[in-house]
Design a protein around this motif. Structure first.
Motif, PDB file in Angstrom:
ATOM      1  N   HIS A 180       1.142   1.556 -14.528  1.00 25.38           N
ATOM      2  CA  HIS A 180      -0.258   1.967 -14.418  1.00 25.38           C
ATOM      3  C   HIS A 180      -1.138   0.795 -14.015  1.00 25.38           C
ATOM      4  O   HIS A 180      -1.974   0.906 -13.113  1.00 25.38           O
ATOM      5  CB  HIS A 180      -0.735   2.549 -15.747  1.00 25.38           C
ATOM      6  CG  HIS A 180      -2.220   2.756 -15.809  1.00 25.38           C
ATOM      7  ND1 HIS A 180      -3.063   1.869 -16.444  1.00 25.38           N
ATOM      8  CD2 HIS A 180      -3.013   3.726 -15.289  1.00 25.38           C
ATOM      9  CE1 HIS A 180      -4.313   2.286 -16.320  1.00 25.38           C
ATOM     10  NE2 HIS A 180      -4.311   3.406 -15.631  1.00 25.38           N
ATOM     11  N   ASP A 182      -0.337  -1.911 -12.401  1.00 26.33           N
ATOM     12  CA  ASP A 182      -0.047  -2.347 -11.029  1.00 26.33           C
ATOM     13  C   ASP A 182      -0.417  -1.314  -9.983  1.00 26.33           C
ATOM     14  O   ASP A 182      -0.247  -1.547  -8.785  1.00 26.33           O
ATOM     15  CB  ASP A 182       1.434  -2.696 -10.898  1.00 26.33           C
ATOM     16  CG  ASP A 182       1.774  -4.026 -11.563  1.00 26.33           C
ATOM     17  OD1 ASP A 182       0.846  -4.666 -12.116  1.00 26.33           O
ATOM     18  OD2 ASP A 182       2.947  -4.441 -11.535  1.00 26.33           O
ATOM     19  N   GLY A 183      -0.906  -0.146 -10.396  1.00 25.27           N
ATOM     20  CA  GLY A 183      -1.324   0.885  -9.460  1.00 25.27           C
ATOM     21  C   GLY A 183      -0.194   1.706  -8.878  1.00 25.27           C
ATOM     22  O   GLY A 183      -0.414   2.480  -7.938  1.00 25.27           O
ATOM     23  N   MET A 184       1.010   1.560  -9.426  1.00 25.46           N
ATOM     24  CA  MET A 184       2.156   2.291  -8.876  1.00 25.46           C
ATOM     25  C   MET A 184       2.015   3.798  -9.079  1.00 25.46           C
ATOM     26  O   MET A 184       2.357   4.582  -8.180  1.00 25.46           O
ATOM     27  CB  MET A 184       3.452   1.806  -9.527  1.00 25.46           C
ATOM     28  CG  MET A 184       3.832   0.378  -9.184  1.00 25.46           C
ATOM     29  SD  MET A 184       5.382  -0.106  -9.970  1.00 25.46           S
ATOM     30  CE  MET A 184       5.553  -1.775  -9.340  1.00 25.46           C
ATOM     31  N   ARG A 186      -0.748   5.479  -9.371  1.00 27.01           N
ATOM     32  CA  ARG A 186      -1.833   5.974  -8.524  1.00 27.01           C
ATOM     33  C   ARG A 186      -1.385   6.124  -7.076  1.00 27.01           C
ATOM     34  O   ARG A 186      -1.858   7.007  -6.349  1.00 27.01           O
ATOM     35  CB  ARG A 186      -3.029   5.026  -8.622  1.00 27.01           C
ATOM     36  CG  ARG A 186      -4.274   5.499  -7.893  1.00 27.01           C
ATOM     37  CD  ARG A 186      -5.454   4.573  -8.142  1.00 27.01           C
ATOM     38  NE  ARG A 186      -5.198   3.210  -7.705  1.00 27.01           N
ATOM     39  CZ  ARG A 186      -4.999   2.185  -8.519  1.00 27.01           C
ATOM     40  NH1 ARG A 186      -5.013   2.373  -9.832  1.00 27.01           N
ATOM     41  NH2 ARG A 186      -4.778   0.972  -8.047  1.00 27.01           N
ATOM     42  N   ARG A 187      -0.461   5.266  -6.644  1.00 28.30           N
ATOM     43  CA  ARG A 187      -0.007   5.317  -5.241  1.00 28.30           C
ATOM     44  C   ARG A 187       1.002   6.424  -4.996  1.00 28.30           C
ATOM     45  O   ARG A 187       1.259   6.780  -3.847  1.00 28.30           O
ATOM     46  CB  ARG A 187       0.579   3.961  -4.838  1.00 28.30           C
ATOM     47  CG  ARG A 187      -0.475   2.857  -4.719  1.00 28.30           C
ATOM     48  CD  ARG A 187       0.087   1.647  -4.010  1.00 28.30           C
ATOM     49  NE  ARG A 187       1.148   1.016  -4.768  1.00 28.30           N
ATOM     50  CZ  ARG A 187       0.955   0.040  -5.664  1.00 28.30           C
ATOM     51  NH1 ARG A 187      -0.279  -0.366  -5.928  1.00 28.30           N
ATOM     52  NH2 ARG A 187       1.966  -0.505  -6.293  1.00 28.30           N
ATOM     53  N   LEU A 188       1.612   6.950  -6.058  1.00 30.06           N
ATOM     54  CA  LEU A 188       2.543   8.057  -5.873  1.00 30.06           C
ATOM     55  C   LEU A 188       1.783   9.302  -5.419  1.00 30.06           C
ATOM     56  O   LEU A 188       0.668   9.572  -5.877  1.00 30.06           O
ATOM     57  CB  LEU A 188       3.266   8.368  -7.185  1.00 30.06           C
ATOM     58  CG  LEU A 188       4.375   7.418  -7.642  1.00 30.06           C
ATOM     59  CD1 LEU A 188       4.879   7.847  -9.010  1.00 30.06           C
ATOM     60  CD2 LEU A 188       5.518   7.377  -6.647  1.00 30.06           C
ATOM     61  N   SER A 189       2.395  10.050  -4.507  1.00 34.24           N
ATOM     62  CA  SER A 189       1.761  11.301  -4.110  1.00 34.24           C
ATOM     63  C   SER A 189       1.764  12.261  -5.292  1.00 34.24           C
ATOM     64  O   SER A 189       2.631  12.199  -6.170  1.00 34.24           O
ATOM     65  CB  SER A 189       2.519  11.924  -2.938  1.00 34.24           C
ATOM     66  OG  SER A 189       3.785  12.408  -3.361  1.00 34.24           O
TER      67      SER A 189
END
Length: 373
Positions: A180, A182-184, A186-189
């Motif tokens: 969360h 690291d933004g991983m 959020r980057r997932l579709s």
């Protein structure tokens, strides 16, 4: 700036933990797997601290974690020694740094059973520098490792150390907190996120239904199902997390409550269980059962009231540990001064004023303050 959505999640998690310990309702563990959510939020904050301060973040996190435990130990350890059943030995030092469960007598072990959370938290903090390094180089293998460890321990090593078992159960949530931060997530579709969460929820739900524990479908008794179900919940709760939740502060009461419980989370968590245990005899005296909704509601209110009193008395320790000005109850709005603010003029402006004064042959006693309102 704090993310009020994450504050709201922690607020709800703390309330859920207290209500569950009073009522014992297993359904609450399914509706909101609070402990895993708290570990995920802590993992996100730990990753942010490591990025900001490096390895020194470990010491800072422990500094914020331990003083509240020491306050509890200063009160309960002498009480347990006086009551008997707790031998004086070197193991009492574990109350200062609980790398494993510190010793307690019979009633103390129950009243202070929540110490396991601090024990696991401590280990997770110590492991975080290496874990974050590994996670950023091999995210998926690192994330899967705790879940594989849990399956191995639950399948063939029932006598494994409890810390190792809890690494399998909760460290995956901690690592999802890394993802969360690291933004991983959020980057997932959204399609992928929903599919993965659905797969985990289906697997976890199936395991829970086919492996009920001593208390039925209480997740605390079904560790593999707990880990899978909680992972699905965290993926949804953090993967679809908004950038903030400003609406929380539009209601003054709600905003203050969220702030207080976040600033006093450790105090509330450590102190609620002793009051739950102390009020339990009321079930026999008054005749309240776990099916008596009014009785349970009264007990919940009493526990929160008693915890509120202790929070006012000793909660400021969390402020001192975090190097904030101590407050009895945090979240009070700071009032701005009503009059004009006098700001000293910049040095360049002072020089220009003096030159102008000399040119006009006007006596000058120094720079004139600039007033802004």
């Amino acid at each position: 700036m704090r993310n009020r959505y994450l504050d709201l999640l922690r607020f709800l998690a703390i309330i859920r933990v207290v209500v569950y310990h009073v009522t014992g309702w297993a359904t609450l563990t399914l509706v909101f797997p609070a402990m895993s959510v708290m570990f995920a939020l802590a993992g996100s904050l730990m990753a942010a601290s490591l990025d900001r301060s490096g390895p020194s973040a470990v010491g800072r996190r422990l500094r914020r974690l331990l003083p509240s435990l020491w306050v509890v130990a200063a009160i309960f350890v002498p009480a347990m020694l006086l009551a008997g059943g707790l031998p004086a030995s070197w193991r009492l030092a574990l109350w200062l740094f609980p790398i494993t469960d510190p010793p307690a007598n019979g009633w103390g072990a129950l009243a202070l059973s929540v110490i396991w959370y601090l024990r696991d938290y401590l280990w997770f903090v110590l492991a975080s520098p290496a874990a974050l390094w590994l996670f950023r180089r091999a995210p998926l293998p690192t994330l899967l490792t705790p879940y594989v460890l849990l399956v191995v321990v639950e399948s063939g090593f029932p006598g494994a150390p409890v810390v190792l078992r809890d690494f399998g159960l909760y460290f995956g949530a901690w690592l999802l907190g890394f993802a969360h931060h690291d933004g991983m997530l959020r980057r997932l579709s959204r399609r992928v996120l929903v599919a993965v969460a659905g797969l985990l929820a289906t697997a976890g739900g199936t395991w829970i239904l086919t492996h009920p524990g001593a208390r039925g479908y209480d997740l605390n008794d079904i560790r593999i199902g707990n880990a899978l179900w909680a992972a699905a919940f965290i993926l949804v709760a953090l993967g679809f997390a908004p950038s903030g939740a400003a609406w929380v502060d539009r209601n003054a009461i709600l905003g203050r409550a969220v702030t207080v419980l976040n600033r006093r989370a450790l105090t509330v968590y450590l102190w609620h269980m002793p009051f739950v245990v102390a009020l339990t005899p009321l079930v026999d005296v008054v005749g309240w059962s776990h099916q008596d909704l009014l009785g349970l509601a009264i007990r919940v209110v009493l526990v929160f009231l008693l915890v509120g009193v202790v929070t006012v008395l000793v909660g400021w320790v969390e402020d001192v540990a975090a190097r904030r000005p101590p407050e009895l109850l945090p979240g009070r709005r700071r009032t701005q001064p009503s009059g004009p603010v006098v700001v000293p003029a910049p040095r360049a402006a002072v020089a220009e004023t003096r030159v102008a004064a000399a040119t006009e042959a006007t006596p000058s006693a120094g720079a004139t303050p600039v007033r802004v309102s």
